[in-house]
Design a protein around this motif. Structure first.
Motif, PDB file in Angstrom:
ATOM      1  N   ASP A 172       1.002  37.343  25.792  1.00  0.00           N
ATOM      2  CA  ASP A 172       0.365  38.290  26.712  1.00  0.00           C
ATOM      3  C   ASP A 172       1.301  39.447  27.061  1.00  0.00           C
ATOM      4  OD1 ASP A 172      -1.904  36.777  26.731  1.00  0.00           O
ATOM      5  OD2 ASP A 172      -1.540  35.821  28.679  1.00  0.00           O
ATOM      6  N   GLU A 173       2.541  39.111  27.374  1.00  0.00           N
ATOM      7  CA  GLU A 173       3.503  40.151  27.735  1.00  0.00           C
ATOM      8  C   GLU A 173       3.809  41.064  26.553  1.00  0.00           C
ATOM      9  OE1 GLU A 173       4.774  41.021  30.511  1.00  0.00           O
ATOM     10  OE2 GLU A 173       4.245  39.386  31.875  1.00  0.00           O
ATOM     11  N   ALA A 174       3.879  40.487  25.361  1.00  0.00           N
ATOM     12  CA  ALA A 174       4.169  41.293  24.168  1.00  0.00           C
ATOM     13  C   ALA A 174       3.018  42.235  23.874  1.00  0.00           C
ATOM     14  CB  ALA A 174       4.437  40.378  22.977  1.00  0.00           C
ATOM     15  N   PHE A 175       1.771  41.728  23.986  1.00  0.00           N
ATOM     16  CA  PHE A 175       0.631  42.606  23.726  1.00  0.00           C
ATOM     17  C   PHE A 175       0.552  43.691  24.784  1.00  0.00           C
ATOM     18  CE2 PHE A 175      -4.045  43.520  23.669  1.00  0.00           C
ATOM     19  CZ  PHE A 175      -4.035  44.160  22.439  1.00  0.00           C
ATOM     20  N   LEU A 176       0.898  43.359  26.015  1.00  0.00           N
ATOM     21  CA  LEU A 176       0.920  44.368  27.074  1.00  0.00           C
ATOM     22  C   LEU A 176       1.953  45.449  26.745  1.00  0.00           C
ATOM     23  CD1 LEU A 176      -0.522  44.913  29.748  1.00  0.00           C
ATOM     24  CD2 LEU A 176       1.334  43.722  30.918  1.00  0.00           C
ATOM     25  N   SER A 177       3.079  45.079  26.145  1.00  0.00           N
ATOM     26  CA  SER A 177       4.077  46.071  25.732  1.00  0.00           C
ATOM     27  C   SER A 177       3.503  47.017  24.691  1.00  0.00           C
ATOM     28  CB  SER A 177       5.319  45.366  25.165  1.00  0.00           C
ATOM     29  OG  SER A 177       5.955  44.584  26.149  1.00  0.00           O
ATOM     30  N   GLY A 178       2.754  46.463  23.732  1.00  0.00           N
ATOM     31  CA  GLY A 178       2.120  47.311  22.737  1.00  0.00           C
ATOM     32  C   GLY A 178       1.075  48.230  23.343  1.00  0.00           C
ATOM     33  N   PHE A 179       0.291  47.700  24.278  1.00  0.00           N
ATOM     34  CA  PHE A 179      -0.732  48.513  24.948  1.00  0.00           C
ATOM     35  C   PHE A 179      -0.091  49.643  25.739  1.00  0.00           C
ATOM     36  CE2 PHE A 179      -3.369  49.205  28.806  1.00  0.00           C
ATOM     37  CZ  PHE A 179      -4.515  49.686  28.191  1.00  0.00           C
ATOM     38  N   ARG A 180       1.004  49.346  26.420  1.00  0.00           N
ATOM     39  CA  ARG A 180       1.684  50.400  27.193  1.00  0.00           C
ATOM     40  C   ARG A 180       2.188  51.506  26.276  1.00  0.00           C
ATOM     41  NH1 ARG A 180       4.834  46.052  31.029  1.00  0.00           N
ATOM     42  NH2 ARG A 180       3.346  46.112  32.794  1.00  0.00           N
ATOM     43  N   LEU A 181       2.739  51.126  25.128  1.00  0.00           N
ATOM     44  CA  LEU A 181       3.202  52.153  24.195  1.00  0.00           C
ATOM     45  C   LEU A 181       2.030  53.022  23.733  1.00  0.00           C
ATOM     46  CD1 LEU A 181       5.414  53.448  22.520  1.00  0.00           C
ATOM     47  CD2 LEU A 181       5.039  51.703  20.760  1.00  0.00           C
ATOM     48  N   ALA A 182       0.869  52.393  23.479  1.00  0.00           N
ATOM     49  CA  ALA A 182      -0.314  53.164  23.091  1.00  0.00           C
ATOM     50  C   ALA A 182      -0.695  54.156  24.190  1.00  0.00           C
ATOM     51  CB  ALA A 182      -1.479  52.223  22.792  1.00  0.00           C
ATOM     52  N   MET A 183      -0.596  53.735  25.440  1.00  0.00           N
ATOM     53  CA  MET A 183      -0.929  54.631  26.550  1.00  0.00           C
ATOM     54  C   MET A 183       0.062  55.798  26.634  1.00  0.00           C
ATOM     55  SD  MET A 183      -3.673  53.523  27.844  1.00  0.00           S
ATOM     56  CE  MET A 183      -4.246  52.666  26.409  1.00  0.00           C
TER      57      MET A 183
END
Length: 540
Positions: free
Chosen positions: A489-500
């Motif tokens: 979950d935390e890793a995917f959130l890191s990817g999502f933040r980079l996309a933002m």
């Protein structure tokens, strides 16, 4: 498509021609009903598919790369062929091509709803995109051809209002079907809608053609499709195969080469589908550069938003579909007011300020962690981004249309519409690269703190292509499984933040483009292009 609501310039496409075969007064409401239902199918399909992807990924055992292709196969065919779809209607009959598109879209929807594996679903979505490329411009052209100039404004208002309703309700209805019936029902619902469209169209919609229609630009369409397809294939497959693989860099080279050749061919074609002479207008060039950058940010960011809501925050599909409702409501309610800003302050100010506010919204999306209420996490971001885009959509359409002479307004509208769809197509593939890289790095870092055996580490490496759907290795349970799930979950959130962050950067670049290129109030609205294009100057 990967963004909510409609792309810019749909209304411009409708306004771009005189009524060719006005329908009888009694048929007018039924013509609108048929075109609204068809447009609504196209709008709803994109938003419903995004919400359905986490469930599709789970039930079909699809990887994140498969999920990207499920969206991109549709978007590729739609973006590459939508200008050709409009031309086919002008040549062979708008109702005929429109109904052919509806039929193809429906058959493909049925195939989507019955697809037993990701490969068949991807193929069905590609066919659905071809149908959409015939259906969507056909529905807009039918409104233009079926109503006289005096009645067209009211028809556009009705179409726009109901389209706003379908854009708002689509994700919610789709989420409800996904939660309570199946993700397959989100595609199969198109079948009864299409039957009603056929009945209304055959009974009430008049046939029309354009006797002065431009030639079909088949070389341009082929090069555009190969170029975009090569880029998208290379970007998506590069995340799993590596960019050094010949199966990745060769398609990328072919894609770039085809797009360069596309520009060369369009510049020398007597009747190109994308006349380069239009871009001599500063405002038209600025509007399309802004569209490309801003809609890349919007489309790429919104693709990953439902995944975060469902896979990380535990939202139902209905709740995830409803999460973006404030954006749609804001852009719909503010469109008339923001459109008037072009008259009062000129296009430069709203087209500069709007993307900046939208960028702030993207930054706000990057703030929430893995918990918290929707109202304190994503709702502020949705509202801020909705306000920013509200300042852009209507002024962008007005600017693109005002930048060229009236007889070129249809081409200008179609080009800007296609640019927005192409932007979303490229953004999903490009941001997928960033999200995969950030997810992989973050997951390695977090799993290093979990006591895993070499075989378990290898199993988690194989799970990486699933992104947020990655699961603990077989046999792992209890506290260790919970730690792995938290790391995912935390890793995917890191990817999502980079996309933002990437989306915010693209939005700021679009604001800079508007500030440097778009002319302010009182500046000349057109350049020499608007008066005479190269294609027009060439002998017939």
């Amino acid at each position: 498509m990967s963004y909510a609501g409609r792309p810019p310039c749909d209304e411009g496409v409708i306004r771009s021609s005189d009524g060719a075969s006005p329908c009888a007064a009694s048929s007018g409401p039924w013509v609108l009903a048929a075109t609204i239902l068809a447009s609504g199918m196209g709008f709803m399909d994109g938003t419903i598919t995004n919400v359905a992807l986490p469930r599709i990924q789970q039930e079909l055992n699809a990887s994140a790369v498969d999920a990207l292709w499920i969206v991109e196969s549709y978007a590729l065919m739609l973006a590459a062929l939508i200008l050709v779809g409009g031309s086919l209607g002008d040549h062979y009959g708008r109702r005929r091509i429109f109904l052919f598109g509806v039929g193809l879209f429906t058959v493909a929807s049925l195939w989507c709803g019955l697809a037993p594996n990701p490969g068949q679903l991807i193929a069905a979505r590609a066919v659905q995109g071809v149908g959409g490329a015939l259906m969507i411009p056909g529905s807009l052209a039918i409104i233009s051809a079926s109503f006289s100039e005096a009645d067209r404004g009211r028809a556009i208002g009705t179409w726009s209002g109901f389209s706003g309703v379908t854009a708002a309700l689509g994700p919610i209805v789709g989420g409800f079907l996904i939660d309570n019936v199946s993700w397959r029902a989100a595609f199969l619902i198109n079948v009864p809608l299409a039957a009603l469209i056929f009945y209304l169209s055959l009974r009430h919609v008049p046939e029309s053609r354009d006797p002065d229609a431009r030639r079909l630009d088949l070389p341009g369409a082929a090069l555009g499709t190969v170029g975009l397809g090569g880029l998208v294939f290379g970007l998506i497959e590069g995340t799993s195969r590596g960019f050094a693989s010949p199966l990745v860099f060769l398609p990328l080279l072919i894609g770039v080469g085809s797009l360069v050749l596309f520009v060369f061919v369009e510049g020398r074609s007597r009747e190109p589908m994308m006349p380069l002479s239009l871009f001599r207008s500063r405002n038209f060039s600025g509007a399309n550069l802004l569209t490309l950058l801003l809609y890349m940010g919007l489309g790429g960011a919104l693709y990953f938003f439902p995944f975060v809501l469902i896979q990380v925050h535990g939202y139902s599909a209905t709740a995830a579909g409803s999460a973006f409702l404030p954006f749609i409501v804001l852009t719909f309610l503010m469109s008339r007011w923001s459109g008037g800003l072009v008259t009062s302050v000129g296009p430069k100010l709203p087209l500069t300020v709007g993307p900046v506010i939208t960028a702030v919204g993207f930054f706000l999306f990057a703030l929430p962690g893995t918990g918290g209420s929707y109202w304190t996490t994503f709702f502020p971001a949705v509202v801020v981004m909705g306000f920013g885009m509200s300042l852009v959509i209507a002024p962008l359409t007005t600017t693109a249309l005002n930048a060229v002479s009236g007889r070129h307004s249809g081409l200008a509208s179609g080009v800007n519409n296609a640019v927005s769809r192409t932007a979303s197509l490229l953004a999903v593939a490009l941001m997928g690269v960033f999200v995969f890289a950030a997810f992989s790095s973050a997951l390695d870092s977090r799993l290093a703190q979990v006591d895993l055996s070499p075989s378990q580490q290898a199993a988690m490496e194989r799970e990486k292509p699933d992104l947020g759907a990655a699961e603990p290795p077989p046999g792992v349970g209890g506290q260790q499984a919970a730690e792995i799930e938290g790391a995912v979950d935390e890793a995917f959130l890191s990817g999502f933040r980079l996309a933002m962050y990437v989306a915010a950067g693209l939005a700021l670049l679009s604001a800079l483009a508007a500030a440097l290129i778009i002319e302010g109030k009182g500046s000349p609205a057109r350049t020499q292009e608007a008066g005479q294009s190269d294609a027009e100057a060439a002998p017939a």
